[in-house]
Design a protein around this motif. Sequence first.
Motif, PDB file in Angstrom:
ATOM      1  N   VAL A 190     -73.940   8.933  -3.788  1.00 24.23           N
ATOM      2  CA  VAL A 190     -72.693   9.364  -4.434  1.00 24.23           C
ATOM      3  C   VAL A 190     -72.894  10.721  -5.103  1.00 24.23           C
ATOM      4  CG1 VAL A 190     -70.954   8.800  -6.169  1.00 24.23           C
ATOM      5  CG2 VAL A 190     -71.923   6.976  -4.759  1.00 24.23           C
ATOM      6  N   TRP A 191     -74.049  10.929  -5.715  1.00 22.47           N
ATOM      7  CA  TRP A 191     -74.340  12.231  -6.326  1.00 22.47           C
ATOM      8  C   TRP A 191     -74.354  13.338  -5.269  1.00 22.47           C
ATOM      9  CZ3 TRP A 191     -79.642  14.448  -6.120  1.00 22.47           C
ATOM     10  CH2 TRP A 191     -79.678  15.736  -6.666  1.00 22.47           C
ATOM     11  N   ALA A 192     -75.002  13.087  -4.134  1.00 28.05           N
ATOM     12  CA  ALA A 192     -75.042  14.087  -3.063  1.00 28.05           C
ATOM     13  C   ALA A 192     -73.634  14.373  -2.543  1.00 28.05           C
ATOM     14  CB  ALA A 192     -75.939  13.597  -1.928  1.00 28.05           C
ATOM     15  N   TYR A 193     -72.796  13.344  -2.503  1.00 27.84           N
ATOM     16  CA  TYR A 193     -71.408  13.510  -2.061  1.00 27.84           C
ATOM     17  C   TYR A 193     -70.641  14.394  -3.040  1.00 27.84           C
ATOM     18  CZ  TYR A 193     -67.091  11.886   0.273  1.00 27.84           C
ATOM     19  OH  TYR A 193     -65.925  11.802   0.996  1.00 27.84           O
ATOM     20  N   CYS A 194     -70.791  14.119  -4.329  1.00 23.26           N
ATOM     21  CA  CYS A 194     -70.134  14.943  -5.349  1.00 23.26           C
ATOM     22  C   CYS A 194     -70.663  16.380  -5.311  1.00 23.26           C
ATOM     23  CB  CYS A 194     -70.348  14.344  -6.737  1.00 23.26           C
ATOM     24  SG  CYS A 194     -69.446  12.797  -7.012  1.00 23.26           S
ATOM     25  N   ASP A 195     -71.947  16.537  -5.056  1.00 24.33           N
ATOM     26  CA  ASP A 195     -72.535  17.871  -4.970  1.00 24.33           C
ATOM     27  C   ASP A 195     -71.956  18.636  -3.787  1.00 24.33           C
ATOM     28  OD1 ASP A 195     -74.417  19.447  -6.473  1.00 24.33           O
ATOM     29  OD2 ASP A 195     -75.706  19.437  -4.693  1.00 24.33           O
ATOM     30  N   HIS A 196     -71.723  17.933  -2.694  1.00 22.52           N
ATOM     31  CA  HIS A 196     -71.090  18.546  -1.516  1.00 22.52           C
ATOM     32  C   HIS A 196     -69.659  18.986  -1.850  1.00 22.52           C
ATOM     33  CE1 HIS A 196     -69.804  19.262   2.570  1.00 22.52           C
ATOM     34  NE2 HIS A 196     -68.932  18.262   2.532  1.00 22.52           N
ATOM     35  N   PHE A 218     -66.202   8.447   2.620  1.00 19.55           N
ATOM     36  CA  PHE A 218     -67.533   8.259   2.044  1.00 19.55           C
ATOM     37  C   PHE A 218     -68.384   7.344   2.903  1.00 19.55           C
ATOM     38  CE2 PHE A 218     -70.637   6.031  -0.640  1.00 19.55           C
ATOM     39  CZ  PHE A 218     -71.383   7.134  -1.063  1.00 19.55           C
ATOM     40  N   GLU A 219     -67.802   6.349   3.543  1.00 21.11           N
ATOM     41  CA  GLU A 219     -68.585   5.476   4.428  1.00 21.11           C
ATOM     42  C   GLU A 219     -69.213   6.284   5.556  1.00 21.11           C
ATOM     43  OE1 GLU A 219     -67.512   0.957   4.827  1.00 21.11           O
ATOM     44  OE2 GLU A 219     -65.678   2.127   5.083  1.00 21.11           O
ATOM     45  N   THR A 220     -68.468   7.208   6.129  1.00 16.13           N
ATOM     46  CA  THR A 220     -69.022   8.078   7.169  1.00 16.13           C
ATOM     47  C   THR A 220     -70.168   8.916   6.615  1.00 16.13           C
ATOM     48  OG1 THR A 220     -66.870   8.193   8.280  1.00 16.13           O
ATOM     49  CG2 THR A 220     -68.477   9.908   8.806  1.00 16.13           C
TER      50      THR A 220
END
Length: 226
Positions: free
Chosen positions: A163-169, A190-192
């Motif tokens: 989730v952190w990496a997703y927010c960073d993206h 997010f599942e993808t």
Amino acid sequence: MKSMLSDEVGIDSQSKDTTPLPAPTPMPTPRATPSNSSNTSQPTAPAYPTTPRPPTSVPAVTVRCDAERHRSPTWCATTIPIDHDVFSQSIPSIPRLIEVPLVFYRLSSHAVSPAGLDNQIITSLNINASSGLAPSEWASRVGTVIVARKDKKPLLPHHLEAVWAYCDHILDLFGEGEGAPGRLYNREAFETWWNDFRDEQQQFRHGTGGDEDSEDWRTVRSPYVM
């Protein structure tokens, strides 16, 4: 002579007729089985399934501030009571939109300077979905933080990292001037991301500690099946 002979014959006949017959062999009398009250079968109570006890603790993750990362890992698995104050906190916008309901609770932290209390991971997880900015209370001097799931399901370090990496993206997209990437603000997106991120980590992070080992990505489960 004749009478005497007759008398003798009579005597002989009488002696033969009066010979006693052999006594019959006595039959054995069956022994009575003694009663034993201790062997008397007693009715047994029916077995009912036992109700499992509700959990008293929940797996969560500790994320350390900059000052504490010098002597301890950036994050680690932990366990918190089921009634911990973290569960009374609100869910930030992006974790809420992707349906991974993270909540945060500050711990007492020690740092030589205020800058040592910064915690960029927690700041990124708390950004606003519309602006890409974190609220002031999560922007600086955050300190070390407990992160859990509002629904009280287990939170693994792997889920937090993803989730952190997703927010960073998402922050990178804001930085490129694209504005809010609304297409990423849903569970399916997010599942993808999760599936691709997990597959990438499995190629080189082969820890041996299972769910509590942030370097063991071999068989980690999706946050949606906990």
